[in-house]
Design a protein around this motif. Structure first.
Motif, short mmCIF file in Angstrom:
data_model
loop_
_atom_site.label_atom_id
_atom_site.label_comp_id
_atom_site.label_asym_id
_atom_site.label_seq_id
_atom_site.Cartn_x
_atom_site.Cartn_y
_atom_site.Cartn_z
N PHE A 67 -6.60 4.96 -1.20
CA PHE A 67 -5.13 4.56 -0.51
C PHE A 67 -5.32 4.42 0.98
O PHE A 67 -6.12 4.83 1.62
CB PHE A 67 -4.44 5.89 -1.13
N GLN A 89 -2.55 4.87 4.50
CA GLN A 89 -1.10 5.17 5.17
C GLN A 89 -1.13 4.95 6.63
O GLN A 89 -1.75 5.41 7.43
CB GLN A 89 -0.77 6.68 4.86
N LYS A 112 4.68 4.37 7.39
CA LYS A 112 4.66 3.88 6.25
C LYS A 112 4.56 4.78 4.97
O LYS A 112 3.81 5.72 5.56
CB LYS A 112 3.94 2.72 6.20
N GLU A 113 4.66 4.59 3.72
CA GLU A 113 4.34 5.41 2.78
C GLU A 113 2.95 5.34 2.46
O GLU A 113 2.16 4.00 2.63
CB GLU A 113 5.14 5.02 1.56
N ARG A 114 2.07 6.35 1.88
CA ARG A 114 0.80 5.80 1.25
C ARG A 114 0.89 4.80 0.34
O ARG A 114 1.73 4.80 -0.78
CB ARG A 114 0.41 7.16 0.71
N GLU A 115 -0.12 3.90 0.27
CA GLU A 115 -0.16 3.01 -0.70
C GLU A 115 -1.53 2.86 -1.16
O GLU A 115 -2.57 2.96 -0.47
CB GLU A 115 0.29 1.47 -0.26
N THR A 130 -5.00 -4.14 -4.84
CA THR A 130 -3.57 -4.71 -4.24
C THR A 130 -3.89 -6.03 -3.79
O THR A 130 -4.79 -6.28 -3.30
CB THR A 130 -2.90 -3.57 -3.43
N HIS A 183 -1.37 0.86 -7.85
CA HIS A 183 -0.64 0.02 -6.94
C HIS A 183 0.80 0.16 -6.97
O HIS A 183 1.74 -0.32 -6.19
CB HIS A 183 -0.94 -1.45 -7.21
N TYR A 184 1.43 1.20 -7.74
CA TYR A 184 2.67 1.57 -7.92
C TYR A 184 3.12 2.72 -7.47
O TYR A 184 4.28 3.01 -6.89
CB TYR A 184 3.17 1.17 -9.32
N THR A 185 2.21 3.59 -7.61
CA THR A 185 2.61 5.08 -7.40
C THR A 185 1.27 5.88 -7.20
O THR A 185 0.18 5.40 -7.60
CB THR A 185 3.15 5.73 -8.56
N ILE A 186 1.40 6.88 -6.32
CA ILE A 186 0.24 7.67 -6.01
C ILE A 186 0.17 8.98 -6.91
O ILE A 186 -0.94 9.78 -6.75
CB ILE A 186 0.10 8.30 -4.56
#
Length: 130
Positions: free
Chosen positions: A37, A39, A43-46, A63, A111-114
């Motif tokens: 992931f 960050q 920005k949010e962690r992706e 991703t 790819h949608y949530t951590i």
């Protein structure tokens, strides 16, 4: 001692390459899923990439923004997952983290949530200059 340790970050020019490493210090990798992931500031962690292993078979996930440029792999003997990053772009600049999936199918949601990952490493910084 933290369970995961990331390394390999640094400063690189656009178009350059880096290889990140994620080493599990307390246990062997086994068949756990490992996700990468990132960050960036503000920005949010992706999710970037994920690898799910069963015996000698690995399934990999990426991703869209890194497909064709990044490759995830593992070396079970070294308890390490790698992220080979090629053709780096300034928008790849971020702190990169690895984490362990809390269930076998965690890579399907990376790819949608951590939230399906835990045991986060401390991160390694990647800076890509133009």
């Amino acid at each position: 001692q933290v369970e995961l340790v990331e390394s390999g970050g640094g400063l690189v020019q656009s178009g350059g390459s880096l290889r990140l490493s994620c080493t599990r210090s307390k246990s062997s990798l086994g068949n756990v899923a490992i996700g990468w992931f990132r960050q960036a500031p503000g920005k949010e962690r992706e999710g970037v990439s994920c690898i799910s292993s069963s015996g000698d078979s690995d399934r990999t996930y990426y991703t869209d923004s890194v497909k064709g440029r990044f490759t995830i792999s593992r070396d079970s003997a070294k308890n390490t997952v790698f992220l080979q990053m090629n053709s780096l772009k300034p928008e790849d600049t971020a702190d990169y983290y690895c984490a362990i999936g809390i269930w076998g199918g965690a890579c399907t949601t990376f790819h949608y949530t951590i939230t399906d990952f835990d045991s986060w490493g401390q991160g390694t910084q990647v800076t890509v200059s133009s």
